[in-house]
Write an enzyme that holds these catalytic residues in place. Structure first.
Site, mmCIF file in Angstrom:
data_model
loop_
_atom_site.group_PDB
_atom_site.id
_atom_site.type_symbol
_atom_site.label_atom_id
_atom_site.label_comp_id
_atom_site.label_asym_id
_atom_site.label_seq_id
_atom_site.Cartn_x
_atom_site.Cartn_y
_atom_site.Cartn_z
ATOM 1 N N TYR A 107 9.951 35.126 4.919
ATOM 2 C CA TYR A 107 10.938 34.099 4.613
ATOM 3 C C TYR A 107 11.751 33.763 5.850
ATOM 4 O O TYR A 107 12.158 34.661 6.580
ATOM 5 C CB TYR A 107 11.994 34.630 3.625
ATOM 6 N N HIS B 98 15.973 34.421 -8.104
ATOM 7 C CA HIS B 98 17.149 34.629 -7.257
ATOM 8 C C HIS B 98 17.702 33.321 -6.702
ATOM 9 O O HIS B 98 16.954 32.390 -6.423
ATOM 10 C CB HIS B 98 16.788 35.535 -6.081
#
Length: 177
Positions: free
Chosen positions: A131, A61
């Site tokens: 994250y 991604h």
């Protein structure tokens, strides 16, 4: 301590763990130290992913401008192989990939700068990541590079057990603008 991984801006951030009779405190990231090393550690979103089965692949991604994102991530449970592909045409490492194994017990965070495709394969069941992401998610700017593109040649440690349709149908090299 910050350790470069051979692609500009991709780095391991070695944290500190402090133990006492209650357990431990883990310092994952010191923004001032990271910024002094040239890492963009601004935070717009904090995200956690859970992966139930070893062999799961998520990625590759990235987001394009004006919503390109930097990420700093660490494993909170389990273990994985994290893979990064340099998508920046002006870099000498353009098209190259690097991989690093991360686990919950290693006290390491991984910094992923803008212009890098990011993905991973879980090595254990019930692997979780957290994250810090510099820019909010923008579906219009989100892209997926094919995890199995032969031109890139990523060497995954095992056959995928789970992968989303979106990730299975990622763009071939060169990366989508």
């Amino acid at each position: 301590m910050i350790e470069d991984l051979g692609i500009r801006g991709v780095a391991l951030v070695r944290g500190a763990r402090h133990h006492d009779d209650r357990g431990f405190l883990r310092k994952v990231l010191v923004s001032e130290e990271a910024r002094a090393h040239g890492l963009d550690v601004g935070v717009a979103e904090v995200v956690t992913t859970t992966n139930e089965v070893a062999g799961t692949i998520r990625g590759m991604h990235y987001q394009v401008a004006p919503s390109a994102e930097a990420k700093t991530l660490w494993v909170t449970d389990g273990a994985l192989l994290d893979v990064l592909v340099d998508l920046r045409p002006d870099e000498p490492t353009y098209g190259q990939w690097v991989a690093v194994e991360l686990s919950a017990g290693d006290d390491v965070a991984l910094h992923v700068p803008t212009g890098i495709a990011h993905g991973y394969q879980t090595l254990e069941d019930d692997t979780r990541l957290t994250y810090l992401i510099s820019t909010g998610h923008s579906p219009d700017h989100a892209r997926t590079l094919a995890y199995d593109d032969p031109t890139v040649g990523i060497e995954w440690p095992m056959a995928p057990t789970r992968i989303s349709v979106k990730d299975r149908e990622g763009h071939a090299w060169p990366p989508a603008p």
